[in-house]
Design a protein around this motif. Structure first.
Motif, PDB file in Angstrom:
ATOM      1  N   THR A  45       0.835  -1.204   0.000  1.00 10.00           N
ATOM      2  CA  THR A  45       0.000   0.000   0.000  1.00 10.00           C
ATOM      3  C   THR A  45       0.866   1.249   0.000  1.00 10.00           C
ATOM      4  OG1 THR A  45      -1.789  -1.139   1.168  1.00 10.00           O
ATOM      5  CG2 THR A  45      -1.771   1.268   1.260  1.00 10.00           C
ATOM      6  N   ARG A  46       1.911   1.246   0.809  1.00  9.94           N
ATOM      7  CA  ARG A  46       2.834   2.378   0.863  1.00  9.94           C
ATOM      8  C   ARG A  46       3.537   2.561  -0.485  1.00  9.94           C
ATOM      9  NH1 ARG A  46       5.845   0.539   4.562  1.00  9.94           N
ATOM     10  NH2 ARG A  46       7.561  -0.172   3.250  1.00  9.94           N
ATOM     11  N   GLU A  47       3.962   1.455  -1.092  1.00  8.35           N
ATOM     12  CA  GLU A  47       4.639   1.527  -2.387  1.00  8.35           C
ATOM     13  C   GLU A  47       3.727   2.130  -3.455  1.00  8.35           C
ATOM     14  OE1 GLU A  47       7.543  -2.375  -1.767  1.00  8.35           O
ATOM     15  OE2 GLU A  47       5.632  -2.561  -2.827  1.00  8.35           O
ATOM     16  N   ILE A  48       2.477   1.728  -3.465  1.00  6.18           N
ATOM     17  CA  ILE A  48       1.528   2.246  -4.459  1.00  6.18           C
ATOM     18  C   ILE A  48       1.302   3.741  -4.235  1.00  6.18           C
ATOM     19  CG2 ILE A  48      -0.869   2.140  -5.252  1.00  6.18           C
ATOM     20  CD1 ILE A  48      -0.789  -0.886  -4.674  1.00  6.18           C
ATOM     21  N   ARG A  49       1.195   4.156  -2.993  1.00  8.62           N
ATOM     22  CA  ARG A  49       0.972   5.577  -2.689  1.00  8.62           C
ATOM     23  C   ARG A  49       2.132   6.442  -3.196  1.00  8.62           C
ATOM     24  NH1 ARG A  49       0.249   4.998   2.359  1.00  8.62           N
ATOM     25  NH2 ARG A  49       2.310   5.658   3.104  1.00  8.62           N
ATOM     26  N   TRP A  50       3.369   6.042  -2.867  1.00 10.87           N
ATOM     27  CA  TRP A  50       4.533   6.795  -3.328  1.00 10.87           C
ATOM     28  C   TRP A  50       4.641   6.748  -4.856  1.00 10.87           C
ATOM     29  CZ3 TRP A  50       6.885  10.294  -0.637  1.00 10.87           C
ATOM     30  CH2 TRP A  50       7.034  10.175   0.749  1.00 10.87           C
ATOM     31  N   SER A  51       4.307   5.604  -5.442  1.00  8.08           N
ATOM     32  CA  SER A  51       4.438   5.440  -6.890  1.00  8.08           C
ATOM     33  C   SER A  51       3.464   6.329  -7.654  1.00  8.08           C
ATOM     34  CB  SER A  51       4.230   3.977  -7.278  1.00  8.08           C
ATOM     35  OG  SER A  51       5.241   3.158  -6.726  1.00  8.08           O
ATOM     36  N   LEU A  52       2.258   6.480  -7.142  1.00  8.95           N
ATOM     37  CA  LEU A  52       1.291   7.346  -7.815  1.00  8.95           C
ATOM     38  C   LEU A  52       1.719   8.811  -7.736  1.00  8.95           C
ATOM     39  CD1 LEU A  52      -2.086   5.663  -6.813  1.00  8.95           C
ATOM     40  CD2 LEU A  52      -0.821   5.471  -8.976  1.00  8.95           C
ATOM     41  N   LEU A  53       2.368   9.185  -6.641  1.00  9.74           N
ATOM     42  CA  LEU A  53       2.940  10.523  -6.568  1.00  9.74           C
ATOM     43  C   LEU A  53       4.073  10.674  -7.588  1.00  9.74           C
ATOM     44  CD1 LEU A  53       3.233  13.306  -5.271  1.00  9.74           C
ATOM     45  CD2 LEU A  53       4.633  12.248  -3.475  1.00  9.74           C
ATOM     46  N   SER A  54       4.902   9.637  -7.709  1.00  5.82           N
ATOM     47  CA  SER A  54       5.982   9.657  -8.700  1.00  5.82           C
ATOM     48  C   SER A  54       5.438   9.761 -10.115  1.00  5.82           C
ATOM     49  CB  SER A  54       6.844   8.392  -8.570  1.00  5.82           C
ATOM     50  OG  SER A  54       7.525   8.360  -7.340  1.00  5.82           O
ATOM     51  N   ALA A  55       4.269   9.153 -10.363  1.00  6.25           N
ATOM     52  CA  ALA A  55       3.667   9.219 -11.697  1.00  6.25           C
ATOM     53  C   ALA A  55       3.412  10.662 -12.118  1.00  6.25           C
ATOM     54  CB  ALA A  55       2.367   8.418 -11.725  1.00  6.25           C
ATOM     55  N   ALA A  56       3.007  11.504 -11.166  1.00 10.18           N
ATOM     56  CA  ALA A  56       2.778  12.910 -11.474  1.00 10.18           C
ATOM     57  C   ALA A  56       4.088  13.619 -11.788  1.00 10.18           C
ATOM     58  CB  ALA A  56       2.070  13.596 -10.304  1.00 10.18           C
ATOM     59  N   ILE A  57       5.139  13.253 -11.068  1.00  8.99           N
ATOM     60  CA  ILE A  57       6.447  13.892 -11.277  1.00  8.99           C
ATOM     61  C   ILE A  57       7.041  13.466 -12.615  1.00  8.99           C
ATOM     62  CG2 ILE A  57       8.805  14.019 -10.362  1.00  8.99           C
ATOM     63  CD1 ILE A  57       7.505  13.741  -7.557  1.00  8.99           C
ATOM     64  N   TYR A  58       6.800  12.218 -13.016  1.00 10.79           N
ATOM     65  CA  TYR A  58       7.244  11.759 -14.333  1.00 10.79           C
ATOM     66  C   TYR A  58       6.338  12.303 -15.438  1.00 10.79           C
ATOM     67  CZ  TYR A  58      10.828   8.407 -12.865  1.00 10.79           C
ATOM     68  OH  TYR A  58      11.984   7.837 -12.382  1.00 10.79           O
ATOM     69  N   GLY A  59       5.065  12.413 -15.145  1.00 12.59           N
ATOM     70  CA  GLY A  59       4.105  12.791 -16.171  1.00 12.59           C
ATOM     71  C   GLY A  59       4.181  14.240 -16.598  1.00 12.59           C
ATOM     72  N   ALA A  60       4.473  15.143 -15.664  1.00 12.67           N
ATOM     73  CA  ALA A  60       4.463  16.576 -15.980  1.00 12.67           C
ATOM     74  C   ALA A  60       5.515  16.951 -17.033  1.00 12.67           C
ATOM     75  CB  ALA A  60       4.637  17.394 -14.704  1.00 12.67           C
ATOM     76  N   PRO A  61       6.810  16.640 -16.831  1.00 11.07           N
ATOM     77  CA  PRO A  61       7.784  17.001 -17.876  1.00 11.07           C
ATOM     78  C   PRO A  61       7.552  16.250 -19.179  1.00 11.07           C
ATOM     79  CG  PRO A  61       8.831  15.688 -16.148  1.00 11.07           C
ATOM     80  CD  PRO A  61       7.467  16.048 -15.657  1.00 11.07           C
ATOM     81  N   ALA A  62       7.106  14.999 -19.074  1.00 11.18           N
ATOM     82  CA  ALA A  62       6.831  14.229 -20.290  1.00 11.18           C
ATOM     83  C   ALA A  62       5.689  14.867 -21.078  1.00 11.18           C
ATOM     84  CB  ALA A  62       6.492  12.782 -19.934  1.00 11.18           C
TER      85      ALA A  62
END
Length: 258
Positions: free
Chosen positions: A54-71
């Motif tokens: 659950t913790r991994e998924i939470r951090w990963s979804l936040l990372s998705a936003a950080i990867y998604g914005a510049p892309a």
């Protein structure tokens, strides 16, 4: 396609949110698929680790936003401003260059990852950022994007910067991102999905799979690479494979042969 008269800030916001959703969906589908494979191939390996996942998924979804914005910004710039070296015309680049471009992107990614990853193991930076990733001990199929925002940012900018300087066909760029996704997930599964003949071959001795990366999660101060073992070997930080994973793979191989 967005309306041509859409204000630029709004267009960038829409594209960034759309790409963020795509990155998040890619993460959920790829990690979910390999988590399902783990449940079938290694039943019980993730038992009792629901809080970690659950913790991994939470951090990963936040990372998705950080990867998604510049892309998203780069995608908009390519389609509407011609800012990048991305091309949709396969014939615009020599045939021999297409596989070379993939290798260039992977090698630059690997180089940036090795040095930023090793830098993240500075005690102060580790406590601030990288400790989030190492809370996953041992890692699971859901760990690949489980990063503190600082660490996610160091990985999120590499490909968006590269596309401004290194020509690449959009299909080859898709291949780079697919390799990044698959290797990121499989390197963290906690078991070796690739066959022993590959892992222990001359080629396998230069590639990173779960057998190699798991040892980093076991001992921390070694095996910093992403795809290749080149920098680890050159810098004396390669400590070989995880004894646990190698032993388990050998045991299962013997059982299958008997």
């Amino acid at each position: 396609m967005l309306p041509p008269d859409l204000p630029t800030p709004l267009a960038l916001l829409i594209v960034s949110l759309t790409v963020t959703a795509i990155v998040a969906l890619r993460y959920v589908l790829s990690s979910g698929l390999f988590a399902l494979a783990t449940e079938r191939m290694r039943p019980g390996l993730y038992a009792g680790r629901s809080a970690q996942i659950t913790r991994e998924i939470r951090w990963s979804l936040l990372s998705a936003a950080i990867y998604g914005a510049p892309a998203g910004i780069v995608l908009w710039g390519w389609q509407h401003r011609g800012w990048t070296q991305i091309t949709a015309d396969f014939a615009a680049l020599p045939v021999w260059y297409h596989p070379l471009s993939v290798l260039i992107y992977l090698f630059v990614q690997d180089t940036c990852f090795y040095w930023s990853h090793r830098w993240m193991h500075n005690p102060r930076l580790f406590r601030i950022a990288h400790a989030v990733h190492h809370e996953s001990r041992p890692p699971t199929a859901w760990t690949a994007m489980s990063f503190h925002p600082i660490e996610a940012l160091t990985g999120a900018v590499v490909v968006p910067v590269l596309v401004f300087f290194v020509p690449i066909n959009i299909a080859m760029l898709g291949l780079v991102l697919t390799i990044a996704t698959v290797m990121g997930v499989t390197n963290h599964m906690g078991w070796e999905i690739f066959p022993r003949w590959l892992v222990h071959s001359s080629l396998g001795n230069w590639l990173i799979t779960a057998s190699h990366h798991e040892r980093h999660h076991e001992e921390y101060k070694c095996n910093y690479g992403l795809y290749f073992r080149v920098w680890d070997r050159l810098c004396g930080t390669d400590k070989g494979l995880s004894r646990r994973i190698v032993a388990e793979a050998g045991h299962l191989g013997k059982a299958a042969a008997s």
